[in-house]
Motif scaffolding. Structure first.
Motif, mmCIF file in Angstrom:
data_model
loop_
_atom_site.group_PDB
_atom_site.id
_atom_site.type_symbol
_atom_site.label_atom_id
_atom_site.label_comp_id
_atom_site.label_asym_id
_atom_site.label_seq_id
_atom_site.Cartn_x
_atom_site.Cartn_y
_atom_site.Cartn_z
ATOM 1 N N SER A 136 0.886 -1.208 -0.188
ATOM 2 C CA SER A 136 0.204 0.069 0.049
ATOM 3 C C SER A 136 0.796 1.408 0.067
ATOM 4 N N GLU A 137 1.780 1.293 0.750
ATOM 5 C CA GLU A 137 2.710 2.526 0.970
ATOM 6 C C GLU A 137 3.238 2.922 -0.381
ATOM 7 N N GLN A 138 3.663 1.927 -1.225
ATOM 8 C CA GLN A 138 4.409 2.283 -2.469
ATOM 9 C C GLN A 138 3.178 2.497 -3.518
ATOM 10 N N ASP A 139 2.202 1.710 -3.533
ATOM 11 C CA ASP A 139 1.184 1.717 -4.552
ATOM 12 C C ASP A 139 0.745 3.100 -4.261
ATOM 13 N N ASN A 183 0.405 3.730 -8.487
ATOM 14 C CA ASN A 183 -0.922 3.831 -9.236
ATOM 15 C C ASN A 183 -1.637 5.096 -8.940
ATOM 16 N N VAL A 184 -1.776 5.403 -7.553
ATOM 17 C CA VAL A 184 -2.599 6.433 -7.071
ATOM 18 C C VAL A 184 -2.133 7.680 -7.291
ATOM 19 N N ALA A 185 -0.828 7.717 -7.406
ATOM 20 C CA ALA A 185 -0.316 9.173 -7.796
ATOM 21 C C ALA A 185 -0.465 9.543 -9.235
ATOM 22 N N TYR A 186 -0.456 8.257 -10.037
ATOM 23 C CA TYR A 186 -0.518 8.486 -11.388
ATOM 24 C C TYR A 186 -1.923 8.700 -11.758
ATOM 25 N N GLY A 187 -2.978 8.395 -11.149
ATOM 26 C CA GLY A 187 -4.321 8.637 -11.268
ATOM 27 C C GLY A 187 -5.217 7.257 -11.763
ATOM 28 N N ASN A 188 -4.299 6.146 -11.342
ATOM 29 C CA ASN A 188 -5.070 4.783 -11.733
ATOM 30 C C ASN A 188 -5.887 4.656 -10.438
ATOM 31 N N LEU A 189 -6.619 3.459 -10.209
ATOM 32 C CA LEU A 189 -7.209 3.045 -8.869
ATOM 33 C C LEU A 189 -6.185 2.219 -8.198
ATOM 34 N N PRO A 190 -6.386 2.296 -6.865
ATOM 35 C CA PRO A 190 -5.626 1.677 -6.189
ATOM 36 C C PRO A 190 -5.673 0.201 -6.012
ATOM 37 N N LEU A 191 -4.307 -0.585 -5.893
ATOM 38 C CA LEU A 191 -4.487 -2.066 -6.131
ATOM 39 C C LEU A 191 -5.212 -2.607 -5.062
ATOM 40 N N THR A 237 -7.338 6.373 2.231
ATOM 41 C CA THR A 237 -6.209 7.059 2.710
ATOM 42 C C THR A 237 -6.245 8.462 1.996
ATOM 43 N N PRO A 238 -5.409 9.523 2.717
ATOM 44 C CA PRO A 238 -5.547 10.954 2.186
ATOM 45 C C PRO A 238 -5.068 10.928 1.012
ATOM 46 N N GLU A 239 -4.047 10.185 0.536
ATOM 47 C CA GLU A 239 -3.539 10.184 -0.990
ATOM 48 C C GLU A 239 -4.655 9.988 -1.918
ATOM 49 N N PHE A 240 -5.384 9.085 -1.649
ATOM 50 C CA PHE A 240 -6.312 8.614 -2.705
ATOM 51 C C PHE A 240 -7.686 9.560 -2.779
ATOM 52 N N GLU A 290 -7.253 12.596 -2.054
ATOM 53 C CA GLU A 290 -6.747 13.816 -2.959
ATOM 54 C C GLU A 290 -7.204 13.743 -4.382
ATOM 55 N N GLN A 291 -7.027 12.395 -5.087
ATOM 56 C CA GLN A 291 -7.154 11.892 -6.233
ATOM 57 C C GLN A 291 -8.732 12.160 -6.574
ATOM 58 N N VAL A 292 -9.424 11.552 -5.659
ATOM 59 C CA VAL A 292 -10.954 11.691 -5.851
ATOM 60 C C VAL A 292 -11.585 13.107 -5.876
ATOM 61 N N ALA A 293 -11.027 13.958 -5.092
ATOM 62 C CA ALA A 293 -11.339 15.370 -5.171
ATOM 63 C C ALA A 293 -11.061 16.042 -6.595
ATOM 64 N N ALA A 294 -10.066 15.502 -7.240
ATOM 65 C CA ALA A 294 -9.879 15.823 -8.729
ATOM 66 C C ALA A 294 -10.539 15.043 -9.673
ATOM 67 N N LEU A 295 -10.833 13.744 -9.261
ATOM 68 C CA LEU A 295 -11.628 13.084 -10.145
ATOM 69 C C LEU A 295 -12.885 12.367 -9.511
ATOM 70 N N PRO A 296 -13.786 13.184 -9.228
ATOM 71 C CA PRO A 296 -15.183 12.674 -8.492
ATOM 72 C C PRO A 296 -15.586 11.393 -9.112
ATOM 73 N N GLY A 297 -16.038 10.407 -8.382
ATOM 74 C CA GLY A 297 -16.361 9.189 -8.627
ATOM 75 C C GLY A 297 -15.167 8.105 -8.890
ATOM 76 N N LEU A 298 -13.853 8.433 -8.611
ATOM 77 C CA LEU A 298 -12.969 7.446 -8.632
ATOM 78 C C LEU A 298 -13.020 6.521 -7.226
ATOM 79 N N ASP A 299 -13.624 6.865 -6.401
ATOM 80 C CA ASP A 299 -13.678 6.213 -5.093
ATOM 81 C C ASP A 299 -14.692 5.277 -5.284
ATOM 82 N N ILE A 300 -15.796 5.523 -5.816
ATOM 83 C CA ILE A 300 -17.136 4.665 -6.241
ATOM 84 C C ILE A 300 -16.472 3.277 -7.227
#
Length: 437
Positions: A343-346, A350-358, A365-368, A370-380
């Motif tokens: 998880s720490e590296q992913d 992946n998450v930093a690059y805009g992919n779904l987390p593995l 996590t706060p990191e993911f 943050e991506q959801v805020a930029a790409l709404p629906g990514l969490d779903i």
């Protein structure tokens, strides 16, 4: 690597390359036979990446080298494009010169295992610290293509979810979809959203006959209780009562209701959705950035379900590991991938690059977020990986099977033939492909 992953890019001539694999034995120069974790070792890693993604992985390789000074990582894309990696690997197998690790589309997994060059890591991933069960079922199944050896780690996961256009829904006075929606409710909403006067459609479906056409059909088949292949994976099973019922549902929407925009291009439907001309599309995380740029007011939820089954289709890619006949290299190949997919590296890959987390553990996590805020629906979409319980076949005949099914669906949705006739004919073609004819 693109966000579209290998889901819609499986039409590569893997059957012909399979012949090369079958000729490749397990010969080669013998390396270390007794494990010495402190010995100096060089790991060759083909990432299949370019540009920013490649730079990210190069930086992470450097981190791993700092943590383990005896390990040198020879990291490169491996080929000029991800698609070319398979052919380069096959040539390397024949010449006994191949990497320790390579990125691979999930569709290649069976072919790679049949090369007899892959490393079986079943014992290593049984370690509770690896947390193997945090990967989706589809991802785990893809790296275990025959149900026996585990030949690598998941590298990228995705799935299709229901994306809906709030502007179109509001204009039609239709309530937004929910996670409890059935396909009957989906069909009813699509009819209400369709407006011939302004050429607005409730839903969109590809009729190009490509893998985009085919893989959209699999959730309908699976939710109905159908299967793509027989249990021994040797013959087609999709032309079943369940398959016919699934295709008849789509036929009724396309032909009777006329609520589906039939896309010949695989790409125009997303543009029309972004322009508020289509109410719903079933697609994945690769669409979200473009929708944000277009300023489209959209929402995301799970696919509609059948009797409470909301399973989706996923196209996981993998980090394939290869046995170089050196126990030290094999050991550090596994350690590198265990580290990268933790998880720490992913979160930084992946998450930093805009992919779904593995892993499911990364969603909160706060990191993911943050991506959801930029790409709404990514969490779903990340949560929807729980519904990715089936894996697409990775057998070499899948390419021909996909083409046969895609053409059958396209014909039926355009009013040509019945689902039963079309799927029966497709199954006959698929069986020839599966048998190598």
């Amino acid at each position: 690597m693109t966000h579209r992953s290998s889901m819609v890019r499986t039409a590569i001539a893997i059957t012909a390359i399979g012949a090369l694999f079958s000729l490749a034995g397990c010969s080669g120069s013998q390396g270390a036979t007794e494990l010495d974790p402190e010995a100096d070792v060089t790991i060759t890693w083909w990432t299949g990446q370019s540009d920013e993604a490649q730079k990210l992985l190069e930086g992470m390789a450097g981190e791993f080298e700092e943590l383990h000074p005896n390990v040198t990582i020879d990291i490169s894309p491996g080929a000029s494009s991800t698609e070319e990696l398979l052919q380069k690997l096959s040539a390397g197998f024949a010449g006994s010169s191949y990497p320790n690790i390579s990125y691979a589309f999930g569709a290649w997994a069976s072919e790679l295992e049949s090369s007899q060059r892959t490393l079986d890591i079943t014992e290593q991933v049984a370690d509770p610290e690896v947390a193997w069960d945090e990967f989706s079922e589809a991802a785990r199944a893809t790296v275990q293509p025959t149900g026996e050896a585990i030949i690598g780690f998941p590298a990228l996961v995705d799935n299709i979810s229901l994306i809906y256009n709030k502007t179109v829904f509001d204009a039609a006075g239709v309530d937004y979809p929910t996670e409890e929606w059935t396909w009957a409710e989906f069909r009813d909403a699509a009819k209400k959203l369709t407006n011939p006067a302004n050429e607005t459609y409730g839903y969109a479906y590809s009729v190009s006959g490509s893998e985009e056409t085919t893989w959209q059909f699999w959730p309908h088949l699976w939710q109905n209780g159908g299967e793509i292949l027989s249990e021994d994976q040797s013959t087609a099973a999709f032309a079943s009562e369940e398959g016919v019922e699934a295709l008849e549902f789509l036929r009724q929407m396309a032909v009777d209701d006329k609520s589906i925009y039939l896309d010949q291009t695989d790409t125009k439907f997303a543009q029309l959705f972004a322009a508020d001309r289509i109410g719903m599309m079933t697609s994945g995380p690769w669409q979200l950035w473009d929708l944000g740029v277009a300023g489209t007011d959209y929402g995301v939820t799970m696919l509609p379900g059948t009797d409470g089954d909301h399973q989706t289709v996923s196209g996981p890619d993998i980090w394939a590991l290869f046995d170089t006949q050196d126990v030290n290299e094999n050991y550090w190949s596994v350690e590198l991938m265990k580290w990268l997919t933790a998880s720490e590296q992913d979160l930084r890959w992946n998450v930093a690059y805009g992919n779904l987390p593995l892993r499911a553990s990364e969603i909160d996590t706060p990191e993911f977020q943050e991506q959801v805020a930029a790409l709404p629906g990514l969490d779903i979409m990340a949560q929807n990986n729980e519904n990715a319980t089936n894996a697409r076949p990775t057998v070499s005949g899948y390419v021909g099977l996909s083409e046969a099914v895609g053409n059958a669906i396209s014909q039926v949705l355009q009013g040509q033939g019945t689902p039963e006739e079309a799927l029966k004919a497709a199954a006959e073609k698929a069986d020839r492909s599966l048998s190598g004819d």
